[in-house]
Design a protein around this motif. Structure first.
Motif, mmCIF file in Angstrom:
data_model
loop_
_atom_site.group_PDB
_atom_site.id
_atom_site.type_symbol
_atom_site.label_atom_id
_atom_site.label_comp_id
_atom_site.label_asym_id
_atom_site.label_seq_id
_atom_site.Cartn_x
_atom_site.Cartn_y
_atom_site.Cartn_z
ATOM 1 N N PHE A 67 41.528 48.801 35.933
ATOM 2 C CA PHE A 67 40.244 49.481 36.069
ATOM 3 C C PHE A 67 40.214 50.665 35.107
ATOM 4 C CE2 PHE A 67 40.907 47.227 39.980
ATOM 5 C CZ PHE A 67 39.653 46.697 40.257
ATOM 6 N N SER A 68 39.127 50.763 34.351
ATOM 7 C CA SER A 68 38.956 51.865 33.408
ATOM 8 C C SER A 68 38.347 53.054 34.133
ATOM 9 C CB SER A 68 38.058 51.425 32.247
ATOM 10 O OG SER A 68 38.666 50.353 31.547
ATOM 11 N N ASN A 125 48.440 42.142 43.121
ATOM 12 C CA ASN A 125 49.637 42.846 43.591
ATOM 13 C C ASN A 125 49.572 44.334 43.323
ATOM 14 O OD1 ASN A 125 50.542 39.944 42.526
ATOM 15 N ND2 ASN A 125 51.839 40.493 44.269
ATOM 16 N N TYR A 126 48.985 44.678 42.183
ATOM 17 C CA TYR A 126 48.900 46.080 41.790
ATOM 18 C C TYR A 126 47.567 46.343 41.097
ATOM 19 C CZ TYR A 126 53.986 45.665 42.248
ATOM 20 O OH TYR A 126 55.250 45.405 42.715
ATOM 21 N N PHE A 127 47.141 47.591 41.163
ATOM 22 C CA PHE A 127 46.060 48.060 40.308
ATOM 23 C C PHE A 127 46.696 48.741 39.105
ATOM 24 C CE2 PHE A 127 43.797 48.664 44.553
ATOM 25 C CZ PHE A 127 43.089 47.474 44.447
ATOM 26 N N LYS A 171 47.979 50.612 48.209
ATOM 27 C CA LYS A 171 48.503 49.693 47.195
ATOM 28 C C LYS A 171 49.038 50.488 46.015
ATOM 29 C CE LYS A 171 46.503 45.746 46.486
ATOM 30 N NZ LYS A 171 47.623 44.815 46.817
ATOM 31 N N PRO A 172 50.298 50.279 45.638
ATOM 32 C CA PRO A 172 50.857 51.015 44.492
ATOM 33 C C PRO A 172 50.171 50.588 43.200
ATOM 34 C CG PRO A 172 52.390 49.329 45.250
ATOM 35 C CD PRO A 172 51.280 49.356 46.238
ATOM 36 N N PHE A 173 50.188 51.493 42.216
ATOM 37 C CA PHE A 173 49.478 51.209 40.973
ATOM 38 C C PHE A 173 50.271 51.635 39.742
ATOM 39 C CE2 PHE A 173 47.935 55.383 42.436
ATOM 40 C CZ PHE A 173 48.094 56.175 41.301
ATOM 41 N N PHE A 174 49.881 51.053 38.603
ATOM 42 C CA PHE A 174 50.390 51.448 37.293
ATOM 43 C C PHE A 174 49.462 52.538 36.758
ATOM 44 C CE2 PHE A 174 52.284 47.395 37.898
ATOM 45 C CZ PHE A 174 53.274 47.163 36.953
ATOM 46 N N LEU A 175 50.040 53.545 36.121
ATOM 47 C CA LEU A 175 49.249 54.594 35.485
ATOM 48 C C LEU A 175 49.372 54.453 33.973
ATOM 49 C CD1 LEU A 175 47.446 57.092 35.770
ATOM 50 C CD2 LEU A 175 49.531 58.492 35.790
#
Length: 211
Positions: free
Chosen positions: A102-103, A121-123, A151-155
């Motif tokens: 997501f932007s 699985n992840y955002f 839910k864990p996410f990538f930054l």
């Protein structure tokens, strides 16, 4: 906290960065990208998860790339719908992770994430810009205070070596840091020393912070 080095392109460079044991390595299968990957991924340590990055691609082509390159994760960087993600999830092995991007801009509405909770699985949160990714700029991480999901996410988004110590201290469910353009000599060619520093800082800083 884990680290993903994205936008890999050149075989020798892929092997050099792979020797650093990042948790994820990303390969961009979007033809308009300066980091477009159309070769063969050399053999990497089994601990590294290979990620295919796609932009509004068909389910069939994504599956073809998963099979060809033995991908362990797919990153959906376009306008893929909940239905698309659900369809993809039903057709790939359950071990293949789905990362939905997501932007994020100043007016980002986190409510749009809710329908995607059960189909990925992840955002991954990237900076909103002219391109789907790789714009090389950060967004204001304070907006992530509005993130209510577990839910864990990538930054992602213009992260450089100097930002990593700050990121690992954020009290947010950040699963991984995603780096790309600020670790490059040219598009797709990574500065190995910078990548090494990033791996060390991410893993060691996160370990210290968790104690």
């Amino acid at each position: 906290m884990k680290i993903k080095i994205c936008g890999m392109k050149y075989p020798d460079n892929i092997l050099e960065v792979g020797a650093l044991l990042p948790d994820y390595m990303g390969f961009i299968f979007w033809e308009k990208s300066a980091r477009y990957f159309d070769g063969e991924i050399p053999e990497l340590p089994k601990s590294i998860k290979k990620v295919g990055v796609f932009v509004n691609e068909s389910v069939e082509n994504i599956i073809q790339k998963i099979t060809k390159h033995n991908l362990q994760a797919v990153q959906l960087h376009g306008k893929e719908s909940v239905e698309f993600c659900e369809d993809l999830k039903g057709k790939i092995d359950s071990s293949v992770e789905i990362i939905k991007v997501f932007s994020v801009g100043d007016d980002f509405d986190f409510d749009v994430l809710k329908p995607f909770e059960n189909v990925c699985n992840y955002f991954l949160f990237d900076t909103k810009g002219k391109l789907p990714g790789g714009n090389g700029t950060t967004f204001d991480w304070k907006i992530l205070d509005n993130y209510k999901s577990e839910k864990p996410f990538f930054l992602s988004g213009g992260i450089g070596i100097e930002e990593i110590p700050t990121i690992v201290k954020l009290k947010l469910p950040i699963y991984a840091i995603d780096v790309n353009s600020r670790f490059e000599i040219e598009p797709g060619l990574k500065n190995v020393q910078l990548c090494k520093d990033a791996c060390v800082k991410t893993h060691s800083s996160a370990s210290l912070h968790s104690k």
